[in-house]
Scaffold this motif. Structure first.
Motif, PDB file in Angstrom:
ATOM      1  N   PRO A   4      39.093 -19.801  39.069  1.00  0.00           N
ATOM      2  CA  PRO A   4      38.534 -19.732  37.709  1.00  0.00           C
ATOM      3  C   PRO A   4      37.973 -18.334  37.446  1.00  0.00           C
ATOM      4  N   ARG A   5      38.114 -17.865  36.229  1.00  0.00           N
ATOM      5  CA  ARG A   5      37.554 -16.568  35.859  1.00  0.00           C
ATOM      6  C   ARG A   5      36.040 -16.706  35.740  1.00  0.00           C
ATOM      7  N   HIS A   6      35.335 -15.793  36.364  1.00  0.00           N
ATOM      8  CA  HIS A   6      33.875 -15.881  36.456  1.00  0.00           C
ATOM      9  C   HIS A   6      33.229 -15.107  35.302  1.00  0.00           C
ATOM     10  N   VAL A   7      32.416 -15.801  34.523  1.00  0.00           N
ATOM     11  CA  VAL A   7      31.689 -15.196  33.400  1.00  0.00           C
ATOM     12  C   VAL A   7      30.198 -15.273  33.690  1.00  0.00           C
ATOM     13  N   LEU A   8      29.522 -14.137  33.657  1.00  0.00           N
ATOM     14  CA  LEU A   8      28.069 -14.099  33.823  1.00  0.00           C
ATOM     15  C   LEU A   8      27.427 -13.906  32.454  1.00  0.00           C
ATOM     16  N   ILE A   9      26.538 -14.828  32.098  1.00  0.00           N
ATOM     17  CA  ILE A   9      25.788 -14.742  30.852  1.00  0.00           C
ATOM     18  C   ILE A   9      24.342 -14.399  31.184  1.00  0.00           C
ATOM     19  N   LEU A  10      23.873 -13.280  30.694  1.00  0.00           N
ATOM     20  CA  LEU A  10      22.452 -12.948  30.794  1.00  0.00           C
ATOM     21  C   LEU A  10      21.784 -13.675  29.647  1.00  0.00           C
ATOM     22  N   GLY A  11      21.052 -14.754  29.974  1.00  0.00           N
ATOM     23  CA  GLY A  11      20.650 -15.699  28.936  1.00  0.00           C
ATOM     24  C   GLY A  11      19.171 -15.754  28.655  1.00  0.00           C
ATOM     25  N   THR A  14      18.752 -19.317  22.570  1.00  0.00           N
ATOM     26  CA  THR A  14      19.490 -20.473  22.061  1.00  0.00           C
ATOM     27  C   THR A  14      20.978 -20.181  22.036  1.00  0.00           C
ATOM     28  N   GLU A  15      21.347 -18.976  21.603  1.00  0.00           N
ATOM     29  CA  GLU A  15      22.755 -18.606  21.534  1.00  0.00           C
ATOM     30  C   GLU A  15      23.392 -18.595  22.918  1.00  0.00           C
ATOM     31  N   ALA A  16      22.635 -18.157  23.917  1.00  0.00           N
ATOM     32  CA  ALA A  16      23.159 -18.140  25.288  1.00  0.00           C
ATOM     33  C   ALA A  16      23.449 -19.553  25.773  1.00  0.00           C
ATOM     34  N   ARG A  17      22.560 -20.497  25.467  1.00  0.00           N
ATOM     35  CA  ARG A  17      22.786 -21.889  25.885  1.00  0.00           C
ATOM     36  C   ARG A  17      23.984 -22.486  25.162  1.00  0.00           C
ATOM     37  N   ARG A  18      24.124 -22.190  23.882  1.00  0.00           N
ATOM     38  CA  ARG A  18      25.289 -22.701  23.128  1.00  0.00           C
ATOM     39  C   ARG A  18      26.584 -22.133  23.695  1.00  0.00           C
ATOM     40  N   LEU A  19      26.566 -20.853  24.029  1.00  0.00           N
ATOM     41  CA  LEU A  19      27.758 -20.225  24.586  1.00  0.00           C
ATOM     42  C   LEU A  19      28.090 -20.815  25.951  1.00  0.00           C
ATOM     43  N   ALA A  20      27.087 -20.990  26.799  1.00  0.00           N
ATOM     44  CA  ALA A  20      27.326 -21.552  28.126  1.00  0.00           C
ATOM     45  C   ALA A  20      27.904 -22.958  28.034  1.00  0.00           C
ATOM     46  N   ALA A  21      27.407 -23.755  27.100  1.00  0.00           N
ATOM     47  CA  ALA A  21      27.903 -25.123  26.946  1.00  0.00           C
ATOM     48  C   ALA A  21      29.375 -25.132  26.574  1.00  0.00           C
ATOM     49  N   GLU A  22      29.780 -24.228  25.696  1.00  0.00           N
ATOM     50  CA  GLU A  22      31.182 -24.187  25.278  1.00  0.00           C
ATOM     51  C   GLU A  22      32.078 -23.686  26.405  1.00  0.00           C
ATOM     52  N   THR A  32      28.156 -18.694  34.962  1.00  0.00           N
ATOM     53  CA  THR A  32      26.834 -18.547  35.549  1.00  0.00           C
ATOM     54  C   THR A  32      25.901 -17.946  34.508  1.00  0.00           C
ATOM     55  N   SER A  33      24.765 -18.583  34.302  1.00  0.00           N
ATOM     56  CA  SER A  33      23.741 -18.045  33.405  1.00  0.00           C
ATOM     57  C   SER A  33      22.580 -17.523  34.243  1.00  0.00           C
ATOM     58  N   SER A  34      22.140 -16.316  33.923  1.00  0.00           N
ATOM     59  CA  SER A  34      21.009 -15.723  34.627  1.00  0.00           C
ATOM     60  C   SER A  34      19.795 -15.714  33.714  1.00  0.00           C
ATOM     61  N   LEU A  35      18.683 -16.288  34.183  1.00  0.00           N
ATOM     62  CA  LEU A  35      17.441 -16.341  33.424  1.00  0.00           C
ATOM     63  C   LEU A  35      16.400 -15.463  34.111  1.00  0.00           C
ATOM     64  N   ALA A  36      15.579 -14.805  33.300  1.00  0.00           N
ATOM     65  CA  ALA A  36      14.607 -13.865  33.857  1.00  0.00           C
ATOM     66  C   ALA A  36      13.509 -14.555  34.641  1.00  0.00           C
ATOM     67  N   GLY A  37      13.200 -15.812  34.284  1.00  0.00           N
ATOM     68  CA  GLY A  37      12.160 -16.539  34.998  1.00  0.00           C
ATOM     69  C   GLY A  37      10.772 -16.324  34.437  1.00  0.00           C
ATOM     70  N   ARG A  38      10.673 -15.832  33.200  1.00  0.00           N
ATOM     71  CA  ARG A  38       9.353 -15.588  32.602  1.00  0.00           C
ATOM     72  C   ARG A  38       8.745 -16.841  31.989  1.00  0.00           C
ATOM     73  N   PRO A  45      20.766 -24.052  30.825  1.00  0.00           N
ATOM     74  CA  PRO A  45      22.078 -24.158  30.186  1.00  0.00           C
ATOM     75  C   PRO A  45      23.066 -24.900  31.068  1.00  0.00           C
ATOM     76  N   ALA A  46      24.230 -25.181  30.504  1.00  0.00           N
ATOM     77  CA  ALA A  46      25.307 -25.792  31.270  1.00  0.00           C
ATOM     78  C   ALA A  46      25.875 -24.783  32.251  1.00  0.00           C
ATOM     79  N   GLY A  47      26.514 -25.294  33.294  1.00  0.00           N
ATOM     80  CA  GLY A  47      27.100 -24.413  34.290  1.00  0.00           C
ATOM     81  C   GLY A  47      26.104 -24.057  35.381  1.00  0.00           C
ATOM     82  N   GLN A  48      26.435 -23.056  36.163  1.00  0.00           N
ATOM     83  CA  GLN A  48      25.557 -22.595  37.231  1.00  0.00           C
ATOM     84  C   GLN A  48      24.423 -21.752  36.647  1.00  0.00           C
ATOM     85  N   VAL A  49      23.278 -21.778  37.317  1.00  0.00           N
ATOM     86  CA  VAL A  49      22.101 -21.044  36.838  1.00  0.00           C
ATOM     87  C   VAL A  49      21.468 -20.290  38.000  1.00  0.00           C
TER      88      VAL A  49
END
Length: 250
Positions: A4-11, A14-22, A32-38, A45-49
């Motif tokens: 599978p092609r790997h997409v990293l979303i710096l999230g 709200t838009e990041a979560r919508r994109l990850a779900a799709e 994979t969604s990366s969250l800052a942890g603040r 989001p959906a997918g790996q985090v």
């Protein structure tokens, strides 16, 4: 069988979560969604985090190589400037296509009394001439910029409790949007707010306060967005980001 092609979303938006779900619904993609942890309890989001920083542009570039990332989408908050520039440098170093997903900024209407400024420090400088009871909706970070305004009273709204330094005369309201115009108008009346301070995040979920301030005739100090990295293509919504991704991965 192709991986599978790997997409990293710096999230974190709200838009990041919508994109990850799709994207996560596509078996040909690994998301994979990366969250800052603040935020203490973020909406996952959906997918790996993954949560936490990368260690600057070099660390992000290393992660992109090690995890075989095929495309990078920066869908962070418009004011998360450092990670955006780190993403631009890392993507260029590793030769990974990069897109910035940025919701459009707010646009003032004829009855708005907006006072644009370039930073939280400038916002603090502008406040004393505009009111004495301020509603701060700039988040829990950066309150130190207002700490010296001892003659003013502040209502601070954030998802998590802020930490000092902050203004001495402060009441903290822990809440998370979306908010309604009616609710925001009631808040302004209940606390006797006479000036609003906000960042131009452009989010529809938090725009109700601007309508309430307009209807109440309250001035609004609007912190302008920081500059974005040059040369990075920008999508205004998740649908546009998906179209860019499909074209980039062909």
């Amino acid at each position: 069988m192709h991986r599978p092609r790997h997409v990293l979303i710096l999230g974190g938006t709200t838009e990041a979560r919508r994109l990850a779900a799709e994207l996560a619904a596509d078996p040909a993609l690994r998301v994979t969604s990366s969250l800052a942890g603040r935020v203490a309890a973020p909406r996952l989001p959906a997918g790996q985090v993954r949560i936490g920083g990368f260690g600057g542009p070099e660390g992000l570039a290393r992660w992109l190589r090690e995890q075989q990332v095929d495309a990078l989408i920066d869908a962070t908050h418009p004011f998360a400037g450092t990670i955006s520039f780190n993403a631009a440098r890392a993507a260029a170093d590793v030769h990974v296509p990069l897109l910035a997903l940025r919701r459009p900024g707010w646009v003032a209407e004829p009855d708005d009394d907006w006072h644009p400024v370039g930073s939280l420090t400038e916002a603090a400088d502008a406040l004393p001439a505009l009111g004495g009871r301020a509603f701060l909706t700039t988040g829990r970070m950066g309150l130190a910029a207002f700490a010296h305004l001892e003659d003013m009273w502040f209502l601070v709204r954030s998802v998590d409790a802020p930490e000092p330094p902050m203004p001495a005369r402060t009441e903290v309201l822990l809440d998370r949007g979306p908010f309604t115009v009616e609710g925001e108008a009631d808040l302004l009346r209940r606390y006797g707010i006479d000036v609003l301070v906000t960042k131009d995040s452009g989010a529809a979920a938090t725009a109700a306060k601007l309508v309430a301030a307009r209807e109440a005739g309250i001035p609004v100090v609007v912190v302008r967005r920081p500059p974005a990295p040059e040369g990075v293509p920008v999508a205004a919504d998740p649908a546009e980001a998906v179209r860019w991704l499909r074209a980039s991965l062909t």
